[in-house]
Scaffold this motif. Structure first.
Motif, mmCIF file in Angstrom:
data_model
loop_
_atom_site.group_PDB
_atom_site.id
_atom_site.type_symbol
_atom_site.label_atom_id
_atom_site.label_comp_id
_atom_site.label_asym_id
_atom_site.label_seq_id
_atom_site.Cartn_x
_atom_site.Cartn_y
_atom_site.Cartn_z
ATOM 1 N N TYR A 36 5.644 0.669 1.061
ATOM 2 C CA TYR A 36 4.862 0.297 -0.118
ATOM 3 C C TYR A 36 4.230 1.511 -0.796
ATOM 4 O O TYR A 36 4.060 1.520 -2.014
ATOM 5 N N LYS A 37 3.926 2.558 -0.041
ATOM 6 C CA LYS A 37 3.522 3.820 -0.664
ATOM 7 C C LYS A 37 4.668 4.375 -1.497
ATOM 8 O O LYS A 37 4.458 4.863 -2.615
ATOM 9 N N GLN A 38 5.892 4.290 -0.957
ATOM 10 C CA GLN A 38 7.074 4.765 -1.682
ATOM 11 C C GLN A 38 7.284 3.972 -2.970
ATOM 12 O O GLN A 38 7.654 4.531 -3.998
ATOM 13 N N VAL A 39 7.015 2.666 -2.918
ATOM 14 C CA VAL A 39 7.111 1.833 -4.120
ATOM 15 C C VAL A 39 6.091 2.287 -5.167
ATOM 16 O O VAL A 39 6.284 2.124 -6.357
ATOM 17 N N GLY A 40 4.985 2.893 -4.699
ATOM 18 C CA GLY A 40 3.952 3.372 -5.618
ATOM 19 C C GLY A 40 2.735 2.473 -5.686
ATOM 20 O O GLY A 40 1.942 2.558 -6.622
ATOM 21 N N TRP A 41 2.573 1.607 -4.673
ATOM 22 C CA TRP A 41 1.456 0.687 -4.646
ATOM 23 C C TRP A 41 0.323 1.256 -3.798
ATOM 24 O O TRP A 41 0.539 2.079 -2.913
ATOM 25 N N ASN A 42 -0.896 0.811 -4.072
ATOM 26 C CA ASN A 42 -2.092 1.330 -3.414
ATOM 27 C C ASN A 42 -2.298 0.692 -2.046
ATOM 28 O O ASN A 42 -2.256 -0.540 -1.929
ATOM 29 N N ILE A 43 -2.558 1.514 -1.052
ATOM 30 C CA ILE A 43 -2.963 1.019 0.263
ATOM 31 C C ILE A 43 -4.488 0.981 0.231
ATOM 32 O O ILE A 43 -5.151 2.008 0.318
ATOM 33 N N ASP A 44 -5.052 -0.202 0.042
ATOM 34 C CA ASP A 44 -6.499 -0.368 -0.129
ATOM 35 C C ASP A 44 -7.262 -0.288 1.188
ATOM 36 O O ASP A 44 -8.354 0.269 1.242
ATOM 37 N N HIS A 45 -6.701 -0.908 2.214
ATOM 38 C CA HIS A 45 -7.358 -0.949 3.523
ATOM 39 C C HIS A 45 -6.302 -0.799 4.603
ATOM 40 O O HIS A 45 -5.213 -1.351 4.500
ATOM 41 N N ASP A 46 -6.653 -0.102 5.642
ATOM 42 C CA ASP A 46 -5.880 -0.042 6.881
ATOM 43 C C ASP A 46 -6.926 0.064 7.979
ATOM 44 O O ASP A 46 -7.388 1.152 8.310
ATOM 45 N N ARG A 103 -5.130 -5.524 13.405
ATOM 46 C CA ARG A 103 -4.998 -4.483 12.380
ATOM 47 C C ARG A 103 -4.748 -5.179 11.054
ATOM 48 O O ARG A 103 -3.873 -6.033 10.945
ATOM 49 N N PHE A 104 -5.510 -4.797 10.042
ATOM 50 C CA PHE A 104 -5.438 -5.428 8.723
ATOM 51 C C PHE A 104 -5.131 -4.353 7.686
ATOM 52 O O PHE A 104 -5.863 -3.374 7.558
ATOM 53 N N VAL A 105 -4.032 -4.561 6.954
ATOM 54 C CA VAL A 105 -3.633 -3.662 5.877
ATOM 55 C C VAL A 105 -3.589 -4.480 4.592
ATOM 56 O O VAL A 105 -3.009 -5.567 4.559
#
Length: 121
Positions: free
Chosen positions: A22-32, A40-42
């Motif tokens: 999803y980083k490659q797609v260009g979307w924001n990783i808001d929480h990990d 574990r919650f992403v």
């Protein structure tokens, strides 16, 4: 009264691989976050979206192995396709239908995404 969709769960088998996809797609990783052992919650949000999606371990939000189909509205299907292909994301050609123009892609776990350019009525 407003009803706002804000979070949609998806199943993944490898959390770290999905984060990288999803980083490659260009979307924001808001929480990990890993608040406790076994949990574990992403949370991921496409740029400009009011709705996010989540995955992780220990969430039990969906039946194991269940896949999602999620549709997102984009301004320009050709630009969305170019965006994905520039990032080496395998996606469909633009599909022309009476109800819009679509580009489809799938994540490594089989969750399907449709990017729809709305028709000009």
């Amino acid at each position: 009264m407003d009803f706002r969709i804000e979070l949609v769960p998806i199943n993944v088998t490898d959390v770290d691989r999905s984060i990288e996809f999803y980083k490659q797609v260009g979307w924001n990783i808001d929480h990990d976050q890993t608040p406790t052992d076994g949990l574990r919650f992403v949370q991921v949000t496409p740029p400009g979206s009011a709705c996010s999606f989540c995955f992780g371990t220990g969430l039990e939000m969906l039946t194991a192995g269940q896949k999602q189909f999620i549709q997102i509205v984009v301004e320009d299907a050709d630009a969305a396709q170019a965006h994905l292909r520039e990032r080496d994301i395998e996606c469909s050609d633009v599909q022309e239908l009476a109800w819009g123009r679509f580009v489809h892609f799938t994540d490594p776990d089989g969750n399907s995404w449709a990017l729809q350019q709305l028709p000009q009525w």
